[in-house]
Motif scaffolding. Structure first.
Motif, PDB file in Angstrom:
ATOM      1  N   HIS A 160      21.761   8.204 -25.950  1.00 56.27           N
ATOM      2  CA  HIS A 160      23.124   7.831 -25.548  1.00 56.27           C
ATOM      3  C   HIS A 160      23.532   6.508 -26.192  1.00 56.27           C
ATOM      4  O   HIS A 160      22.683   5.678 -26.535  1.00 56.27           O
ATOM      5  CB  HIS A 160      23.218   7.635 -24.024  1.00 56.27           C
ATOM      6  CG  HIS A 160      23.076   8.890 -23.224  1.00 56.27           C
ATOM      7  ND1 HIS A 160      21.854   9.390 -22.831  1.00 56.27           N
ATOM      8  CD2 HIS A 160      24.010   9.748 -22.727  1.00 56.27           C
ATOM      9  CE1 HIS A 160      22.035  10.493 -22.122  1.00 56.27           C
ATOM     10  NE2 HIS A 160      23.314  10.734 -22.044  1.00 56.27           N
ATOM     11  N   VAL A 161      24.816   6.337 -26.316  1.00 56.76           N
ATOM     12  CA  VAL A 161      25.379   5.011 -26.539  1.00 56.76           C
ATOM     13  C   VAL A 161      26.023   4.605 -25.216  1.00 56.76           C
ATOM     14  O   VAL A 161      26.714   5.405 -24.576  1.00 56.76           O
ATOM     15  CB  VAL A 161      26.403   4.992 -27.705  1.00 56.76           C
ATOM     16  CG1 VAL A 161      27.547   5.966 -27.477  1.00 56.76           C
ATOM     17  CG2 VAL A 161      26.948   3.578 -27.915  1.00 56.76           C
ATOM     18  N   TYR A 208      25.978  -8.185 -24.875  1.00 59.42           N
ATOM     19  CA  TYR A 208      26.079  -7.099 -25.849  1.00 59.42           C
ATOM     20  C   TYR A 208      27.330  -6.275 -25.608  1.00 59.42           C
ATOM     21  O   TYR A 208      27.744  -6.055 -24.471  1.00 59.42           O
ATOM     22  CB  TYR A 208      24.847  -6.188 -25.773  1.00 59.42           C
ATOM     23  CG  TYR A 208      23.587  -6.828 -26.304  1.00 59.42           C
ATOM     24  CD1 TYR A 208      23.361  -6.912 -27.675  1.00 59.42           C
ATOM     25  CD2 TYR A 208      22.638  -7.362 -25.444  1.00 59.42           C
ATOM     26  CE1 TYR A 208      22.208  -7.503 -28.170  1.00 59.42           C
ATOM     27  CE2 TYR A 208      21.488  -7.951 -25.934  1.00 59.42           C
ATOM     28  CZ  TYR A 208      21.278  -8.030 -27.291  1.00 59.42           C
ATOM     29  OH  TYR A 208      20.151  -8.624 -27.784  1.00 59.42           O
ATOM     30  N   ASP A 209      27.905  -5.779 -26.692  1.00 63.04           N
ATOM     31  CA  ASP A 209      29.070  -4.911 -26.573  1.00 63.04           C
ATOM     32  C   ASP A 209      28.669  -3.475 -26.261  1.00 63.04           C
ATOM     33  O   ASP A 209      29.365  -2.779 -25.525  1.00 63.04           O
ATOM     34  CB  ASP A 209      29.885  -4.937 -27.874  1.00 63.04           C
ATOM     35  CG  ASP A 209      30.475  -6.301 -28.159  1.00 63.04           C
ATOM     36  OD1 ASP A 209      31.324  -6.742 -27.371  1.00 63.04           O
ATOM     37  OD2 ASP A 209      30.073  -6.926 -29.157  1.00 63.04           O
ATOM     38  N   LEU A 210      27.549  -3.046 -26.819  1.00 63.60           N
ATOM     39  CA  LEU A 210      27.057  -1.685 -26.556  1.00 63.60           C
ATOM     40  C   LEU A 210      25.583  -1.612 -26.908  1.00 63.60           C
ATOM     41  O   LEU A 210      25.022  -2.502 -27.549  1.00 63.60           O
ATOM     42  CB  LEU A 210      27.873  -0.637 -27.320  1.00 63.60           C
ATOM     43  CG  LEU A 210      27.936  -0.710 -28.843  1.00 63.60           C
ATOM     44  CD1 LEU A 210      26.757   0.031 -29.474  1.00 63.60           C
ATOM     45  CD2 LEU A 210      29.234  -0.102 -29.351  1.00 63.60           C
ATOM     46  N   ALA A 211      24.951  -0.522 -26.470  1.00 63.55           N
ATOM     47  CA  ALA A 211      23.536  -0.308 -26.758  1.00 63.55           C
ATOM     48  C   ALA A 211      23.284   1.171 -26.984  1.00 63.55           C
ATOM     49  O   ALA A 211      24.008   2.024 -26.462  1.00 63.55           O
ATOM     50  CB  ALA A 211      22.660  -0.816 -25.607  1.00 63.55           C
ATOM     51  N   ASP A 232      26.218  -7.543 -35.392  1.00 59.56           N
ATOM     52  CA  ASP A 232      25.119  -8.394 -34.933  1.00 59.56           C
ATOM     53  C   ASP A 232      24.142  -7.460 -34.212  1.00 59.56           C
ATOM     54  O   ASP A 232      24.355  -7.094 -33.053  1.00 59.56           O
ATOM     55  CB  ASP A 232      25.651  -9.478 -33.991  1.00 59.56           C
ATOM     56  CG  ASP A 232      24.574 -10.453 -33.543  1.00 59.56           C
ATOM     57  OD1 ASP A 232      23.383 -10.165 -33.768  1.00 59.56           O
ATOM     58  OD2 ASP A 232      24.920 -11.489 -32.942  1.00 59.56           O
ATOM     59  N   ILE A 233      23.076  -7.049 -34.910  1.00 55.45           N
ATOM     60  CA  ILE A 233      22.171  -6.013 -34.417  1.00 55.45           C
ATOM     61  C   ILE A 233      20.877  -6.636 -33.899  1.00 55.45           C
ATOM     62  O   ILE A 233      20.254  -7.453 -34.587  1.00 55.45           O
ATOM     63  CB  ILE A 233      21.810  -5.009 -35.526  1.00 55.45           C
ATOM     64  CG1 ILE A 233      23.070  -4.531 -36.273  1.00 55.45           C
ATOM     65  CG2 ILE A 233      21.013  -3.847 -34.955  1.00 55.45           C
ATOM     66  CD1 ILE A 233      24.016  -3.736 -35.428  1.00 55.45           C
ATOM     67  N   THR A 234      20.479  -6.256 -32.700  1.00 53.56           N
ATOM     68  CA  THR A 234      19.184  -6.657 -32.142  1.00 53.56           C
ATOM     69  C   THR A 234      18.385  -5.401 -31.834  1.00 53.56           C
ATOM     70  O   THR A 234      18.873  -4.513 -31.126  1.00 53.56           O
ATOM     71  CB  THR A 234      19.355  -7.480 -30.849  1.00 53.56           C
ATOM     72  OG1 THR A 234      20.104  -8.661 -31.136  1.00 53.56           O
ATOM     73  CG2 THR A 234      18.000  -7.870 -30.274  1.00 53.56           C
ATOM     74  N   ILE A 288      25.174  -5.291 -30.904  1.00 57.14           N
ATOM     75  CA  ILE A 288      24.573  -4.001 -30.572  1.00 57.14           C
ATOM     76  C   ILE A 288      23.078  -4.179 -30.327  1.00 57.14           C
ATOM     77  O   ILE A 288      22.394  -4.890 -31.076  1.00 57.14           O
ATOM     78  CB  ILE A 288      24.780  -2.987 -31.715  1.00 57.14           C
ATOM     79  CG1 ILE A 288      26.276  -2.780 -31.983  1.00 57.14           C
ATOM     80  CG2 ILE A 288      24.105  -1.659 -31.404  1.00 57.14           C
ATOM     81  CD1 ILE A 288      26.569  -1.934 -33.212  1.00 57.14           C
ATOM     82  N   ASN A 289      22.574  -3.523 -29.287  1.00 57.98           N
ATOM     83  CA  ASN A 289      21.137  -3.480 -29.031  1.00 57.98           C
ATOM     84  C   ASN A 289      20.658  -2.046 -29.182  1.00 57.98           C
ATOM     85  O   ASN A 289      21.342  -1.107 -28.767  1.00 57.98           O
ATOM     86  CB  ASN A 289      20.820  -3.990 -27.624  1.00 57.98           C
ATOM     87  CG  ASN A 289      19.342  -3.889 -27.296  1.00 57.98           C
ATOM     88  OD1 ASN A 289      18.906  -2.935 -26.658  1.00 57.98           O
ATOM     89  ND2 ASN A 289      18.574  -4.863 -27.734  1.00 57.98           N
ATOM     90  N   ALA A 290      19.478  -1.851 -29.774  1.00 60.83           N
ATOM     91  CA  ALA A 290      18.948  -0.501 -29.981  1.00 60.83           C
ATOM     92  C   ALA A 290      17.431  -0.545 -29.994  1.00 60.83           C
ATOM     93  O   ALA A 290      16.829  -1.589 -30.266  1.00 60.83           O
ATOM     94  CB  ALA A 290      19.474   0.086 -31.284  1.00 60.83           C
TER      95      ALA A 290
END
Length: 299
Positions: free
Chosen positions: A269-270, A139-142, A124-126, A96-98
């Protein structure tokens, strides 16, 4: 059904930037794609696309219609995915990216709860404010804040937030009075480097009147936290989201400036690459975040 095909064709043309690429994406001929878009425009009685030999662009009507069409197709795809993939078990690593500030303040407290609900998922967070490429960078989602770019990514709105123009009581006590928006041009400003509006800030009054001012920042930072820290240290004015400065305002550490002026709300949003064969871990996280932000803490 014909209109759905027309909408799919129109949306694909916008997302991929050409009739040829849209045809390849939908496995149709360019002639069929062109016919479907023309039929849609004829049915609506308005032009959706400006066509030249060099490029395509959306008309004003086309831009608003595209946003609605994309949401319709997303909702339909989500319903289909829910019907066909309800048995997919959330498992494996989820990348995940945020955004940095939002991730630390409002996402970090949620991860433990998610891991308790789905013990076979690894997170796994970035965190960074750079616009990452989900596919190229794996990435799977952001989670993204602000207006989304026109892409083939699937999005789900989580919440919205307001921008707050504010400064510390200490700065306001020693600075020149701020009576109008144009007065900001003479004040110390802490600017966020990634803001799409740069140094030109546009606001609206309660009557819907738009007004713009060009500010002269003392410094720029690619972190909202850094801008906030500078404001708390009496260094000047900031324009930051309520999720970052709302508590400071409630406690009186920061004071709203010209509250009669507002900027358009920020949507949160995601986003993720595709609904096709959507994994259980991605679906679980999307649904989890949607539930978590039904009543945002900064509202």
């Amino acid at each position: 059904m014909d209109q759905l095909r027309q909408i799919e064709a129109f949306t694909a043309v916008v997302q991929h930037g050409s009739f040829v690429k849209a045809a390849d994406r939908l496995n149709l001929s360019k002639a069929v794609i062109s016919r479907l878009v023309l039929e849609l425009e004829s049915q609506l009685g308005t032009r959706l696309l400006n066509r030249t030999t060099r490029r395509l662009s959306l008309t004003d009507s086309g831009a608003s219609y595209f946003e609605r069409c994309k949401q319709i197709l997303d909702d339909l795809a989500e319903a289909n995915a829910e019907a066909s993939a309800t048995s997919a078990k959330p498992t494996g690593r989820l990348r995940i990216n945020a955004p940095l500030s939002f991730g630390n303040l409002h996402l970090a407290p949620l991860w433990g709860e998610f891991l308790k609900l789905y013990p076979e998922v690894e997170l796994d967070i970035t965190l960074n404010d750079r616009m990452v490429d989900l596919v190229d960078e794996g990435y799977d989602l952001a989670v993204r804040i602000g207006r989304l770019q026109v892409t083939s990514m699937v999005s789900r709105r989580l919440a919205s937030d307001r921008m707050v123009l504010c400064a510390s009581p200490g700065y306001l006590a020693r600075a020149e009075p701020i009576r109008s928006l144009q007065d900001l041009a003479q004040h110390s400003v802490m600017a966020y480097s990634y803001a799409s509006w740069g140094d030109t800030w546009t606001f609206e009054t309660a009557d819907g009147v738009s007004e713009t001012v060009t500010v002269k920042p003392r410094f720029w930072a690619n972190s909202g936290d850094t801008c906030r820290a500078a404001a708390l240290a009496d260094q000047g004015i900031i324009l930051q989201p309520a999720f970052l400065v709302g508590e400071d305002v409630r406690q009186g550490h920061l004071v709203p400036v010209l509250p009669q002026y507002q900027r358009p709300p920020l949507d949160i949003h995601v986003v993720y690459p595709s609904r096709k064969h959507l994994s259980g871990k991605v679906r679980a996280m999307v649904d989890f975040l949607a539930q978590a932000f039904q009543q945002p803490g900064w509202a």
